[in-house]
Scaffold this motif. Sequence first.
Motif, PDB file in Angstrom:
ATOM      1  N   ARG A 171      35.297  39.682  25.364  1.00  0.00           N
ATOM      2  CA  ARG A 171      34.305  38.618  25.492  1.00  0.00           C
ATOM      3  C   ARG A 171      34.152  38.210  26.965  1.00  0.00           C
ATOM      4  NH1 ARG A 171      37.119  33.895  26.301  1.00  0.00           N
ATOM      5  NH2 ARG A 171      39.356  33.949  25.751  1.00  0.00           N
ATOM      6  N   ASN A 172      32.968  37.769  27.312  1.00  0.00           N
ATOM      7  CA  ASN A 172      32.641  37.273  28.657  1.00  0.00           C
ATOM      8  C   ASN A 172      32.747  38.349  29.740  1.00  0.00           C
ATOM      9  OD1 ASN A 172      32.193  34.687  27.672  1.00  0.00           O
ATOM     10  ND2 ASN A 172      34.354  34.123  27.893  1.00  0.00           N
ATOM     11  N   ASP A 184      34.370  36.841  38.484  1.00  0.00           N
ATOM     12  CA  ASP A 184      35.162  35.879  37.711  1.00  0.00           C
ATOM     13  C   ASP A 184      36.549  36.417  37.350  1.00  0.00           C
ATOM     14  OD1 ASP A 184      34.579  37.773  35.844  1.00  0.00           O
ATOM     15  OD2 ASP A 184      33.333  36.475  34.587  1.00  0.00           O
ATOM     16  N   GLY A 185      36.875  37.662  37.732  1.00  0.00           N
ATOM     17  CA  GLY A 185      38.205  38.211  37.505  1.00  0.00           C
ATOM     18  C   GLY A 185      38.474  38.691  36.100  1.00  0.00           C
ATOM     19  N   LEU A 186      37.572  38.389  35.138  1.00  0.00           N
ATOM     20  CA  LEU A 186      37.827  38.760  33.744  1.00  0.00           C
ATOM     21  C   LEU A 186      37.773  40.269  33.546  1.00  0.00           C
ATOM     22  CD1 LEU A 186      35.847  35.998  31.837  1.00  0.00           C
ATOM     23  CD2 LEU A 186      38.320  36.201  32.112  1.00  0.00           C
ATOM     24  N   CYS A 189      41.117  41.707  34.569  1.00  0.00           N
ATOM     25  CA  CYS A 189      42.128  41.367  33.564  1.00  0.00           C
ATOM     26  C   CYS A 189      41.921  42.189  32.290  1.00  0.00           C
ATOM     27  CB  CYS A 189      42.073  39.872  33.242  1.00  0.00           C
ATOM     28  SG  CYS A 189      42.609  38.819  34.625  1.00  0.00           S
ATOM     29  N   ALA A 190      40.651  42.428  31.940  1.00  0.00           N
ATOM     30  CA  ALA A 190      40.353  43.224  30.742  1.00  0.00           C
ATOM     31  C   ALA A 190      40.825  44.657  30.912  1.00  0.00           C
ATOM     32  CB  ALA A 190      38.854  43.191  30.452  1.00  0.00           C
ATOM     33  N   LEU A 191      40.618  45.251  32.120  1.00  0.00           N
ATOM     34  CA  LEU A 191      41.089  46.611  32.373  1.00  0.00           C
ATOM     35  C   LEU A 191      42.604  46.709  32.187  1.00  0.00           C
ATOM     36  CD1 LEU A 191      39.127  47.934  35.486  1.00  0.00           C
ATOM     37  CD2 LEU A 191      39.078  48.814  33.157  1.00  0.00           C
ATOM     38  N   ILE A 192      43.323  45.719  32.733  1.00  0.00           N
ATOM     39  CA  ILE A 192      44.791  45.733  32.622  1.00  0.00           C
ATOM     40  C   ILE A 192      45.208  45.566  31.164  1.00  0.00           C
ATOM     41  CG2 ILE A 192      46.909  44.530  33.274  1.00  0.00           C
ATOM     42  CD1 ILE A 192      45.491  43.769  35.912  1.00  0.00           C
ATOM     43  N   HIS A 193      44.579  44.577  30.479  1.00  0.00           N
ATOM     44  CA  HIS A 193      44.954  44.288  29.089  1.00  0.00           C
ATOM     45  C   HIS A 193      44.639  45.460  28.169  1.00  0.00           C
ATOM     46  CE1 HIS A 193      44.484  42.533  25.032  1.00  0.00           C
ATOM     47  NE2 HIS A 193      45.493  41.758  25.410  1.00  0.00           N
ATOM     48  N   ARG A 194      43.574  46.208  28.477  1.00  0.00           N
ATOM     49  CA  ARG A 194      43.189  47.346  27.626  1.00  0.00           C
ATOM     50  C   ARG A 194      44.281  48.408  27.612  1.00  0.00           C
ATOM     51  NH1 ARG A 194      38.401  49.560  25.589  1.00  0.00           N
ATOM     52  NH2 ARG A 194      39.041  51.231  24.181  1.00  0.00           N
ATOM     53  N   ASP A 208      35.710  29.873  33.645  1.00  0.00           N
ATOM     54  CA  ASP A 208      35.483  28.890  34.708  1.00  0.00           C
ATOM     55  C   ASP A 208      36.662  28.825  35.692  1.00  0.00           C
ATOM     56  OD1 ASP A 208      37.348  27.828  33.042  1.00  0.00           O
ATOM     57  OD2 ASP A 208      36.300  25.918  32.691  1.00  0.00           O
ATOM     58  N   ASP A 209      37.606  29.748  35.617  1.00  0.00           N
ATOM     59  CA  ASP A 209      38.742  29.796  36.552  1.00  0.00           C
ATOM     60  C   ASP A 209      38.774  31.182  37.210  1.00  0.00           C
ATOM     61  OD1 ASP A 209      41.023  29.239  37.996  1.00  0.00           O
ATOM     62  OD2 ASP A 209      42.388  29.614  36.305  1.00  0.00           O
ATOM     63  N   PRO A 210      37.746  31.529  38.012  1.00  0.00           N
ATOM     64  CA  PRO A 210      37.692  32.876  38.593  1.00  0.00           C
ATOM     65  C   PRO A 210      38.857  33.140  39.550  1.00  0.00           C
ATOM     66  CG  PRO A 210      36.005  31.471  39.562  1.00  0.00           C
ATOM     67  CD  PRO A 210      36.573  30.704  38.418  1.00  0.00           C
ATOM     68  N   VAL A 211      39.241  32.131  40.370  1.00  0.00           N
ATOM     69  CA  VAL A 211      40.321  32.349  41.335  1.00  0.00           C
ATOM     70  C   VAL A 211      41.624  32.648  40.596  1.00  0.00           C
ATOM     71  CG1 VAL A 211      41.679  31.291  43.163  1.00  0.00           C
ATOM     72  CG2 VAL A 211      39.198  30.936  43.097  1.00  0.00           C
ATOM     73  N   GLY A 212      41.903  31.867  39.562  1.00  0.00           N
ATOM     74  CA  GLY A 212      43.121  32.089  38.800  1.00  0.00           C
ATOM     75  C   GLY A 212      43.129  33.452  38.128  1.00  0.00           C
ATOM     76  N   ASN A 213      41.979  33.845  37.568  1.00  0.00           N
ATOM     77  CA  ASN A 213      41.888  35.149  36.907  1.00  0.00           C
ATOM     78  C   ASN A 213      42.124  36.282  37.905  1.00  0.00           C
ATOM     79  OD1 ASN A 213      41.235  33.759  34.593  1.00  0.00           O
ATOM     80  ND2 ASN A 213      39.027  34.010  34.870  1.00  0.00           N
ATOM     81  N   LEU A 214      41.472  36.181  39.091  1.00  0.00           N
ATOM     82  CA  LEU A 214      41.616  37.232  40.093  1.00  0.00           C
ATOM     83  C   LEU A 214      43.061  37.338  40.579  1.00  0.00           C
ATOM     84  CD1 LEU A 214      38.324  36.622  42.106  1.00  0.00           C
ATOM     85  CD2 LEU A 214      38.893  38.695  40.845  1.00  0.00           C
ATOM     86  N   ASN A 215      43.672  36.191  40.861  1.00  0.00           N
ATOM     87  CA  ASN A 215      45.058  36.211  41.343  1.00  0.00           C
ATOM     88  C   ASN A 215      46.001  36.776  40.278  1.00  0.00           C
ATOM     89  OD1 ASN A 215      44.613  35.260  43.961  1.00  0.00           O
ATOM     90  ND2 ASN A 215      44.604  33.114  43.273  1.00  0.00           N
TER      91      ASN A 215
END
Length: 847
Positions: A171-172, A184-186, A189-194, A208-215
Amino acid sequence: MTAIETQVQYSSYMMTTTEEYMNQEDSWDRDLLLDPAWEKQQRKTFTAWCNSHLRKAGTQIENIEEDFRNGLKLMLLLEVISGERLPKPDKGKMRFHKIANVNKALDFISSKGVKLVSIGAEEIVDGNVKMTLGMIWTIILRFAIQDISVEETSAKEGLLLWCQRKTAPYRNVNVQNFHISWKDGLALCALIHRHRPDLIDYSKLRKDDPVGNLNTAFEVAEKYLDIPKMLDADDIVNTPKPDEKAIMTYVSCFYHAFAGAEQAETAANRICKVLAVNQENEKLMEEYEKLASELLEWIRKTIPWLENRVAEQTMHSMQQKLEDFRDYRRVHKPPKVQEKCQLEINFNTLQTKLRLSNRPAFMPSEGKMVSDIANAWKGLEQVEKGYEEWLLTEIRRLERLDHLAEKFKQKSTLHESWTTGKEELLSQKDYESASLMEIRALMRKHEAFESDLAAHQDRVEQIAAIAQELNELDYYDAATINARCQGICDQWDNLGTLTQKRRESLERVEKLWETIDQLYLEFAKRAAPFNNWMDGAMEDLQDMFIVHSIEEIQSLITAHDQFKATIPEADKERMAIMGIHNEILKIAQTYGIKVVGENPYTVLSPQDISNKWEAVKQLVPMRDQMLQEEVARQQSNERLRRQFGAQANIIGPWIQTKMEEISHVSIDIAGSLEEQMSNLKTYEQNIINYKSNIDTLEGDHQLSQESLIFDNKHTNYTMEHVRVGWEQLLTTIARTINEVENQILTRDAKGISQEQLNEFRASFNHFDRRNGMMDPDDFRACLISMGYDLGEVEFARIMTLVDPNNTGVVTFQAFIDFMTRETAETDTAEQVMASFKILASDKVITN
């Protein structure tokens, strides 16, 4: 420099694939500058990427444009990432040594099929940031991205397609490019989680937390995937469009990191697939053995049943055998046919799978080969065919016997039914007390019986022949057949004897009744046509009639008068018929003959004739009264027709005249438009005032309909015609008034004089051949007469103006509109501005 200018400059050198980079000649022009944000991203990303390889050789770089200037680390980087040895570098520190080393690196890159455009060793040695970054990007494209291809796409498209497929379920996440899709970093994160769902809890991430997602992605990738942190979260989030090269470089590391895992997974899947194939083959072998055993066992049990050829005595029993065989064909055998077919399919499929997997061919157990099953099945079908032929032959034999037995029973039953009571009838002496008519009837009846008896002779012979055939075919119940046949033959001989005796008795008595019989016959011959005449007369006198005019009812009255003139002659015939009956009574009384019963030649009695004659006489005056009442009704209808016709013949022409007058007013050039409007308003009021006449006619039409009057020879106008004409008249006057109003508006708005309008109207009227409309040819002639020099193209343009709907005619209003546009003054922009200046008393007016 604006953001747009920076974007234009940067897009001139940015490459999306290796091929694009090699074909673009001016992408690294010295005079162009990178966007500061992109330069920062590229420095960080490219430096981290280089260090991820250089550390394998125990070294790294700090400043990308400085540390590559002498060419040493550049050559080392190429050796690490390519696995090949480059020429020995020059050890000197002079400028030409550095240039030589850089050229060796560039030559190596070129040897790999990469065309370096506008990148020279001097720029790298001089620390040109743009050229250095471009060179590193070229190396990344060739050694990290170029080999990435999914479904024969280019490197960039393949990497993008790989990312889209891996992140599609999340999603998103909607990866469409290598810049804003990753802000937005998602996506990271999705590539890693997959691939490693144990490293990131994707459900807890927020868009709404792009910096946190990217880090989170950067830290996890660096810690667990050995992918160095090449990007800065704040820079990506705060840049409207992150640098595409930096994102592609970083994402390609994920591709290479997960590629090995995917290869291992593929190998495991391949092994599982081989095991699954083997298991499936084993299952197919077991199923084949099981199906083959069951099918052969079924064939073994079925053949003895089909070989049993013991015949039954009755048709019912044999039909039951046939029904059992049909059940076998319909119910029991089809599944076995399917099993046999499936068995062959499974065998062929199994052999194919074994051959494809390089396994030995399958050999079933002894006696269970496909050929064994085919031979067993062939034997079954041969026995089956023989059984079916035996069944049909035996059924035909029993069917023949049953048919003959049933035929014998039917014919015997019919014959016995016919002979029932015949012996008692032939033994009667009813003729001893019968009248002449009864004697004659008995004689005729006896003659008919004799004919019937002769006709039944053939049936008796058929019964005997069938009984004989049943005996010859050894029918199981032949004794019953023979006994019944003998009884029929004995009875038949007795009927013949009795028939001859009765004929002789009847002939002796018949002569006594001939005279009376002749009188009965004459009565019947004359009474029948007279009765028919009376029936026809009664039918005509009571016949319902529907007439619609005086002439029709008068025709009925004339026919009725003609009928009444025939009554005296009919009365004479009635008296003659009654005289015959009186003569019969006189003869019977004279000779002492007892006359009983009715006339044998007719159902009519003298009383019937008398009663019907009285009924005819009563119907005549009733018919007179009905005809006179209808005359009165038709006279009333004729008055209604005349009354309606007189009014319709006035109203119809009046409406037509008014329509023509309005038509003339609309094209009459005399008088001004205001005068025409005044005249039309007067016409309109006169028409409205005439409405009472229409209402009166509607009332007369209602009376006619209530009297069922649907035709009127006194007028050609129906109420429907008048209604339609009236509505057209109201519509026409309203439309004509509207057209004059539009002409006044056009004249006043466009500055057209009354004389010009009159001139236009006169020209239109001259060429008007269709009552207010011109054909295209007449319209062309009209324009030429007014001074237009027309070519085909110009005339076609004008026709689109005057006839936009392509109706094929030009109306007067369309003609006026066109001439108005052609002759009226045009309000140009200069004229409008001049008018404003006049109103502003020559004050300065700014745009």
